[in-house]
Design an enzyme around this catalytic site. Structure first.
Site, short mmCIF file in Angstrom:
data_model
loop_
_atom_site.label_atom_id
_atom_site.label_comp_id
_atom_site.label_asym_id
_atom_site.label_seq_id
_atom_site.Cartn_x
_atom_site.Cartn_y
_atom_site.Cartn_z
CG ASP A 119 -44.90 -46.51 -50.19
OD1 ASP A 119 -43.99 -46.01 -49.51
OD2 ASP A 119 -44.82 -46.71 -51.42
CG ASP A 126 -48.84 -47.37 -39.50
OD1 ASP A 126 -47.84 -47.56 -38.79
OD2 ASP A 126 -49.88 -48.04 -39.42
N GLY A 158 -54.02 -59.95 -36.39
CA GLY A 158 -53.73 -61.32 -36.02
C GLY A 158 -53.87 -62.35 -37.14
CD GLU A 217 -45.42 -54.41 -37.41
OE1 GLU A 217 -46.09 -55.37 -37.82
OE2 GLU A 217 -45.76 -53.68 -36.46
CD1 TRP A 232 -47.85 -65.99 -40.65
CD2 TRP A 232 -48.43 -63.95 -39.94
NE1 TRP A 232 -49.06 -66.10 -40.01
CE2 TRP A 232 -49.44 -64.86 -39.56
CE3 TRP A 232 -48.58 -62.60 -39.59
CZ2 TRP A 232 -50.58 -64.46 -38.86
CZ3 TRP A 232 -49.69 -62.22 -38.90
CH2 TRP A 232 -50.68 -63.14 -38.55
CG ASN A 236 -49.50 -60.22 -42.68
OD1 ASN A 236 -50.45 -60.35 -43.44
ND2 ASN A 236 -49.60 -59.62 -41.50
CB ALA A 237 -49.77 -59.21 -48.53
CB ILE A 238 -49.66 -55.62 -43.88
CG1 ILE A 238 -48.57 -56.05 -42.88
CG2 ILE A 238 -50.85 -56.57 -43.80
CD1 ILE A 238 -48.99 -55.88 -41.43
CG ASP A 239 -46.71 -52.67 -42.37
OD1 ASP A 239 -47.92 -52.34 -42.34
OD2 ASP A 239 -46.06 -52.91 -41.34
#
Length: 322
Positions: free
Chosen positions: A100, A42, A118, A209, A174, A153-156
């Site tokens: 980021d 990533d 998960g 994602e 999600w 989902n609060a990622i990436d």
């Protein structure tokens, strides 16, 4: 930056003449050669005002790499010496994901996610630095979060400026990719701001994602990683793209299929030893757009490694990896 090989130039010329279709049969380019510390996941890369480059990535306390020429990369430890205490509220191991990196208002801004596999009990954090180098970051806590009652989902995270405003794309399984407006002064999501929906898949588990939004010409381009990461040579990640005249969408591919219905032109997919490219970001370097991603090396037991390709643009305004 080395000049493109003749085969790459010919590929670009042919692609420029192809009809705008999401299913063109093309050969994907290999990543540009890199040396030194190649293991990464990533990745986000930026050219520093002081000269040279820095990359941050998933793994450890936001792993850091530095380079003088974007070819030779050296291990530079971690962004933080110790994890901020609030990380443990979202991860028992305080393991951050998918950073980021950007620059504005005289500071470098580092966004990252903290979660556990998960679950969408997740948070996106924000830190700032005057130099962008590891060990110089001041953490400012949560910029946005999600709970198990949310449909996202609060990622990436990935930041983009549009029409004088600041926005953050984010999301994963999600229901896919979302976007929320950010306060430029604090770097955090505006309380109560509408959460826009940018991309998803027709069927569960809605495997899209790793979003990144890039402005080019009169369009915003939404890049995203489709399918599954993190399984070595069994990973099925691939990078797709759609575009919109508005940063909040709707985004569609070159056939007009909406990204909210699973659309997206393929930019990069598995080929040869380079398996599951994804986790992408894009930076500008010497007037060129540079696509940064990880892939799993089939010749090295599926080890995740750094991929870099220049992005070209067809005459109809669609990105291609060179």
């Amino acid at each position: 930056m080395k000049r493109p090989r003749l085969a790459t130039l010919l590929t670009a010329a042919v692609l420029a003449l192809l009809p705008t279709t999401a299913h063109a049969d093309v050969t994907y380019p290999d990543p540009q050669p890199v040396t030194g510390q190649q293991i990464i996941h990533d990745p986000t890369v930026i050219r520093l005002n002081s000269g040279g480059y820095v990359a941050y990535s998933t793994g450890g306390i936001i792993g850091a790499r530095t380079s003088k020429d974007r070819v030779q990369w050296d291990d530079a430890g971690n962004a933080f010496a110790t994890p901020p205490s609030w990380w443990y509220d979202y991860s028992s191991t305080a393991d951050p994901w998918a950073p980021d990196l950007s620059y504005r208002a005289g500071r470098y801004w580092l966004y990252y996610a903290v979660s556990s596999w998960g679950t969408n009990h997740s948070a996106i954090g924000v830190a700032t630095s005057r130099t962008g180098l590891p060990g110089t970051w001041t953490d400012h806590g949560k910029a946005f979060s999600s709970e198990t009652t949310d449909a996202w989902n609060a990622i990436d995270p990935a930041l983009v400026r549009a029409d004088g405003r600041l926005w953050m794309a984010f999301g994963s399984y999600w229901t896919g990719i979302r976007m929320v407006e950010v306060n430029p002064a604090t770097g955090k999501a505006i309380p109560g701001a509408t959460v826009a929906h940018l991309a998803t898949r027709p069927d569960a588990p809605y495997a899209v994602e790793g979003a990144y939004v890039l402005k080019h010409g009169g369009y915003y381009y939404l890049f995203a990683s489709y399918d599954a990461c993190c399984a070595g040579v069994n990973s099925t990640y691939r990078i797709r793209v759609g575009r919109s005249t508005s940063v909040t969408g709707p985004y569609a591919d070159s056939t007009g299929k909406p990204m909210l219905e699973g659309g997206g032109d393929l930019v990069l997919a598995s080929h040869g030893r380079f398996i599951g490219p994804g986790g992408e970001s894009i930076s500008q370097d010497k007037g060129k757009d540079v696509l940064t991603y990880h892939y799993y090396d089939a010749n090295d037991s599926g080890t995740p490694k750094l991929g870099l390709n220049t992005l070209g643009w067809t005459r109809t305004g669609w990105p291609i990896a060179l």
